[in-house]
Design an enzyme around this catalytic site. Sequence first.
Site, PDB file in Angstrom:
ATOM      1  CG  HIS A 174      -1.911   0.949   1.424  1.00 29.38           C
ATOM      2  ND1 HIS A 174      -1.690   2.238   1.825  1.00 29.38           N
ATOM      3  CD2 HIS A 174      -3.242   0.833   1.231  1.00 29.38           C
ATOM      4  CE1 HIS A 174      -2.856   2.874   1.883  1.00 29.38           C
ATOM      5  NE2 HIS A 174      -3.807   2.055   1.524  1.00 29.38           N
ATOM      6  CG  ASP A 215       0.443  -2.541   6.380  1.00 23.21           C
ATOM      7  OD1 ASP A 215      -0.536  -2.749   7.110  1.00 23.21           O
ATOM      8  OD2 ASP A 215       0.384  -1.849   5.342  1.00 23.21           O
ATOM      9  CD  GLN A 239      -6.792  -4.784   3.468  1.00 20.70           C
ATOM     10  OE1 GLN A 239      -7.653  -5.651   3.498  1.00 20.70           O
ATOM     11  NE2 GLN A 239      -7.084  -3.506   3.365  1.00 20.70           N
ATOM     12  CE  LYS A 247      -7.448  -0.892   6.055  1.00 25.82           C
ATOM     13  NZ  LYS A 247      -8.085  -0.412   4.833  1.00 25.82           N
ATOM     14  CB  CYS A 276      -3.647   3.146  -1.666  1.00 19.99           C
ATOM     15  SG  CYS A 276      -4.873   4.388  -1.328  1.00 19.99           S
TER      16      CYS A 276
HETATM   17  N1  PMP Z   1      -1.781  -0.825   4.667  1.00 15.91           N
HETATM   18  C1  PMP Z   1      -2.694  -1.592   4.062  1.00 15.91           C
HETATM   19  C2  PMP Z   1      -2.312  -2.937   3.541  1.00 15.91           C
HETATM   20  C3  PMP Z   1      -4.012  -1.106   3.939  1.00 15.91           C
HETATM   21  O1  PMP Z   1      -4.940  -1.851   3.343  1.00 15.91           O
HETATM   22  C4  PMP Z   1      -4.352   0.173   4.466  1.00 15.91           C
HETATM   23  C5  PMP Z   1      -5.756   0.723   4.348  1.00 15.91           C
HETATM   24  N2  PMP Z   1      -6.311   0.640   3.054  1.00 15.91           N
HETATM   25  C6  PMP Z   1      -3.348   0.910   5.080  1.00 15.91           C
HETATM   26  C7  PMP Z   1      -2.087   0.380   5.165  1.00 15.91           C
HETATM   27  C8  PMP Z   1      -3.611   2.272   5.636  1.00 15.91           C
HETATM   28  O2  PMP Z   1      -4.435   2.179   6.761  1.00 15.91           O
HETATM   29  P1  PMP Z   1      -5.060   3.491   7.410  1.00 15.91           P
HETATM   30  O3  PMP Z   1      -5.663   4.278   6.286  1.00 15.91           O
HETATM   31  O4  PMP Z   1      -6.081   2.968   8.376  1.00 15.91           O
HETATM   32  O5  PMP Z   1      -3.950   4.220   8.089  1.00 15.91           O
END
Ligand code: PMP
Length: 407
Positions: A123, A200, A203, A226, A365
């Site tokens: 991401h 991270d 997900q 999430k 993203c």
């Molecule tokens: N890493 C991953 C793999 C994600 O899916 C997301 C959210 N789409 C994020 C980071 C960012 O998370 P947040 O917007 O809650 O900070």
Amino acid sequence: QMQFDVEQIRKDFPILQRKVNGKDLVYFDNAATSQTPQQVIDCIVDYYQNYNANIHRGVHSLSQEATDAYEQAREKIRAHFNADKAHEIIFTSGTTHAINLVASGYSSILKAGDEIIVSALEHHSNIVPWQMLCEKTGATLKVIPMEFDGKLNMDKYQDLLNTNTKLVFVNHVSNALGTINPIEFIIEKAHEVNAKVLIDGAQAAPHIQADVQALDVDFYTVSAHKICGPTGVGILYGKESLLTFLPPYQGGGEMIDQVSFEKTTYAGLPHKFEAGTPNISGGIAFGAALDYMHHIGFEQIAQYENELLVYATNELNTLDNIIIYGTKPSEKTAVLSFNFEGIHAYDVGTILDKLGIAVRTGHHCAQPIMEYYKIPGTIRASFAFYNTKQEIDSFINALKKAQQMLQ
Ligand code: PMP
């Protein structure tokens, strides 16, 4: 643990009753944010109705009640991820904040010649902070390449590792494709060259209960929104030795020991990284969300979601001109990323919305993944344990309609 009964579970989620554009809502954008059960909503309301106060400051009863509830939530999160100590759980505003906290800490530690490894499946929030860190320190960024099936190439990963490697950053599960990455192997190999690893878990958290001690991971990040919790709160798990060694991220109240204009000394963990008034109700509700998920059971959740994924994959494969990206259902979470040949994802998403069906379209993203497949984006349907096969049937019918209209 209760008997898994999806109709019963759906009653916990008031939003699932609503209509969108006159149709029953089918919510298949769970990888972007999950829906919130009544139990978590009640927890937030209870805080504001009954014990809203700032934490760690007042001697008065409300402040102590709020502090106790907040610290109990930290303890629930510690237990869930099996961290050794509660102060290894730092409350943040989410995964993005947690990653930036670590990147900022390493900006005074890394130097030119050091190497950082990320993966092609990241991401943007797990790419950009490391690029910024490289710009500041002169370190270089290396990328573990992906393969056509949406998996990382572990041979190439091992080729990238050397004694200059200081940090490795990989997501546990890819948000764009759902791939479950071999993080045990990634961590083990990184530790062989003394590199630290941040995983991270944004997900992965709704589907897989990570055990940070068994993984021996150095940092692990999660966003509450999430995993049935509220937005604007999450955590950074870090090993005590590393969090003690990293400098603070932001200055302010809560994070100090003594302040004078000559010198300030910092508070101990976790407060050193928790400057300012946090999202108090959010932290408490994160704990309530974990309670809720455990009540249903993570294993039952993963098993049911995989059933949905297999069903949806088979149904989708019956459609003409369909291209599904990523690996097989047994190697990913409940994410279907796909396109129809010659049709723009956005157009399909717009028609689905008219029919009450929420999916995400675009690059998710994760532009490097789209670049790899040479596409501007995909349609992403992501399932949660409160979705049903009937909803998948509606979705498939809607896709057929969209295809007819757009061809
Ligand atoms: N890493 C991953 C793999 C994600 O899916 C997301 C959210 N789409 C994020 C980071 C960012 O998370 P947040 O917007 O809650 O900070």
